[in-house]
Each structure stands twice: as C-alpha cells, then as structure tokens.
Design a protein around this motif. Structure first.
Motif, PDB file in Angstrom:
ATOM      1  N   ASN A  39      57.043  56.906  25.073  1.00  0.00           N
ATOM      2  CA  ASN A  39      55.775  56.774  24.473  1.00  0.00           C
ATOM      3  C   ASN A  39      55.383  58.182  24.223  1.00  0.00           C
ATOM      4  OD1 ASN A  39      55.170  53.948  24.057  1.00  0.00           O
ATOM      5  ND2 ASN A  39      55.188  54.076  26.494  1.00  0.00           N
ATOM      6  N   SER A  45      54.795  54.169  18.101  1.00  0.00           N
ATOM      7  CA  SER A  45      53.378  53.581  18.133  1.00  0.00           C
ATOM      8  C   SER A  45      53.513  52.786  19.484  1.00  0.00           C
ATOM      9  CB  SER A  45      52.824  52.772  17.033  1.00  0.00           C
ATOM     10  OG  SER A  45      53.692  51.723  16.757  1.00  0.00           O
ATOM     11  N   GLY A  46      54.600  52.150  19.982  1.00  0.00           N
ATOM     12  CA  GLY A  46      54.508  51.304  21.066  1.00  0.00           C
ATOM     13  C   GLY A  46      55.877  50.985  21.345  1.00  0.00           C
ATOM     14  N   THR A  47      56.349  50.176  22.394  1.00  0.00           N
ATOM     15  CA  THR A  47      57.383  49.626  22.637  1.00  0.00           C
ATOM     16  C   THR A  47      57.174  48.098  22.601  1.00  0.00           C
ATOM     17  OG1 THR A  47      57.132  49.842  25.085  1.00  0.00           O
ATOM     18  CG2 THR A  47      58.337  51.579  23.939  1.00  0.00           C
ATOM     19  N   ARG A  48      58.279  47.220  22.390  1.00  0.00           N
ATOM     20  CA  ARG A  48      58.415  45.950  22.388  1.00  0.00           C
ATOM     21  C   ARG A  48      58.610  45.377  23.680  1.00  0.00           C
ATOM     22  NH1 ARG A  48      63.058  42.450  19.968  1.00  0.00           N
ATOM     23  NH2 ARG A  48      63.984  42.697  22.071  1.00  0.00           N
ATOM     24  N   GLU A  57      49.562  43.282  30.372  1.00  0.00           N
ATOM     25  CA  GLU A  57      48.708  44.480  29.523  1.00  0.00           C
ATOM     26  C   GLU A  57      47.540  43.875  29.202  1.00  0.00           C
ATOM     27  OE1 GLU A  57      51.183  46.212  26.618  1.00  0.00           O
ATOM     28  OE2 GLU A  57      51.728  47.885  28.222  1.00  0.00           O
ATOM     29  N   LYS A  62      49.147  48.607  32.913  1.00  0.00           N
ATOM     30  CA  LYS A  62      50.333  49.416  31.942  1.00  0.00           C
ATOM     31  C   LYS A  62      51.561  49.009  32.386  1.00  0.00           C
ATOM     32  CE  LYS A  62      50.938  52.184  28.513  1.00  0.00           C
ATOM     33  NZ  LYS A  62      50.929  51.690  27.414  1.00  0.00           N
ATOM     34  N   HIS A  64      54.961  50.400  32.126  1.00  0.00           N
ATOM     35  CA  HIS A  64      55.778  51.494  31.688  1.00  0.00           C
ATOM     36  C   HIS A  64      57.301  51.248  31.150  1.00  0.00           C
ATOM     37  CE1 HIS A  64      52.612  54.327  32.106  1.00  0.00           C
ATOM     38  NE2 HIS A  64      52.241  53.875  33.444  1.00  0.00           N
ATOM     39  N   LYS A  66      58.239  48.573  29.809  1.00  0.00           N
ATOM     40  CA  LYS A  66      58.239  47.650  28.604  1.00  0.00           C
ATOM     41  C   LYS A  66      59.051  47.884  27.494  1.00  0.00           C
ATOM     42  CE  LYS A  66      54.945  47.200  25.667  1.00  0.00           C
ATOM     43  NZ  LYS A  66      53.340  47.013  24.970  1.00  0.00           N
ATOM     44  N   CYS A  83      61.486  49.944  19.924  1.00  0.00           N
ATOM     45  CA  CYS A  83      60.313  50.303  19.530  1.00  0.00           C
ATOM     46  C   CYS A  83      59.651  50.043  18.454  1.00  0.00           C
ATOM     47  CB  CYS A  83      60.073  51.883  20.130  1.00  0.00           C
ATOM     48  SG  CYS A  83      61.237  52.774  19.007  1.00  0.00           S
ATOM     49  N   GLN A 125      54.515  50.205  12.429  1.00  0.00           N
ATOM     50  CA  GLN A 125      52.945  49.999  12.859  1.00  0.00           C
ATOM     51  C   GLN A 125      52.120  50.692  11.731  1.00  0.00           C
ATOM     52  OE1 GLN A 125      51.558  48.234  15.549  1.00  0.00           O
ATOM     53  NE2 GLN A 125      49.781  48.467  14.332  1.00  0.00           N
TER      54      GLN A 125
END
Length: 135
Positions: A39, A45-48, A57, A62, A64, A66, A83, A125
């Motif tokens: 991250n 932009s994020g993780t799945r 969430e 949070k 971490h 994930k 991700c 994203q």
C-alpha cells in the motif's frame, strides 16, 4: 507431495551472534508487512480482500494483511499479492516496485529471504467522477 501447515517461521540466528533461543515469526506477521509495503507503493489503489475483511473494514478497522497470501515451501518463502492499480499508472512498473518493496521490507524486518513475490493485478481503479451540476 503433501502440504504442511506451518504455524510459524523459525528465524536463523544472525551471523556472529550467540544463539539465545529460537525466534518464530507467524505467517500473519509476514502478511501484514507485505500488505503495508504494497500500500506504500505509488500507483497501488488497494488490495483485494475477502468478504470478511471487507465487513471488518466497514466497521473502521484497517486490515493490513488483506490481499496477501504467504506460503513457506522447502525452497523458501513465496508471497502472492492481489492488488488494484490506479488508472494511468504503468502496471509493469507498479508490479516491479511492489515486488521490490515487499522483498526489502520482509528482509529488513525479519531477515527472511523471499523466493518469489508474485503480483496479481486484479483490477484497475478509475477516479471517481464527481456528479456536480453546472447552473
């Protein structure tokens, strides 16, 4: 080949140091280190995550680890990252940077070497367009 369910990873004694006992690192710790490192990369932009991590969430906690899966084999530590990449970022550049950042973070924090860091880009994203009316 049978798969072993390893609960923790035993760390080697640092070179030139006296062994005072054993140090074990839980796989969840490796996942958290890899998740934070992922991250921090610009373009991610994020993780799945799973449905459960999504619910957690929503309540403000949070998660971490994930989108990170770790596996310890006879050959070494394998990390899989799932991700999302921001639209406009170079997927190849972001993936290489994720690999570098994870390897560096795991080695600096645990002195464990990674055999593989596999990056799975699961989506792009797009920026959220604001719906504003011009009057």
């Amino acid at each position: 080949m049978t798969e072993q369910n390893i609960q923790s990873l035993q760390q080697p004694t640092p070179q030139g140091k006296e062994a005072l006992g054993k140090i074990e690192v839980a796989p969840e710790v490796i996942e958290v280190i890899a998740g934070i490192a992922t991250n921090e990369v610009e373009g991610v932009s994020g993780t799945r995550g799973s449905f459960a991590s999504g619910v957690v969430e929503k309540f403000g906690k949070k998660v971490h680890g994930k989108g990170i899966k770790t596996e310890w084999t006879e050959d070494g530590l394998i990390v899989d990252v799932y991700c999302f990449v921001q639209y406009g970022a170079s997927v190849a550049h972001v993936a290489r940077e994720v690999q570098r950042q994870i390897r560096e973070s795991i080695e600096n924090m645990t002195e464990l070497q990674t055999k593989e860091v596999n990056v799975h880009v699961t989506g792009i994203q797009f920026d959220q367009a604001t719906n504003s009316k011009v009057e």
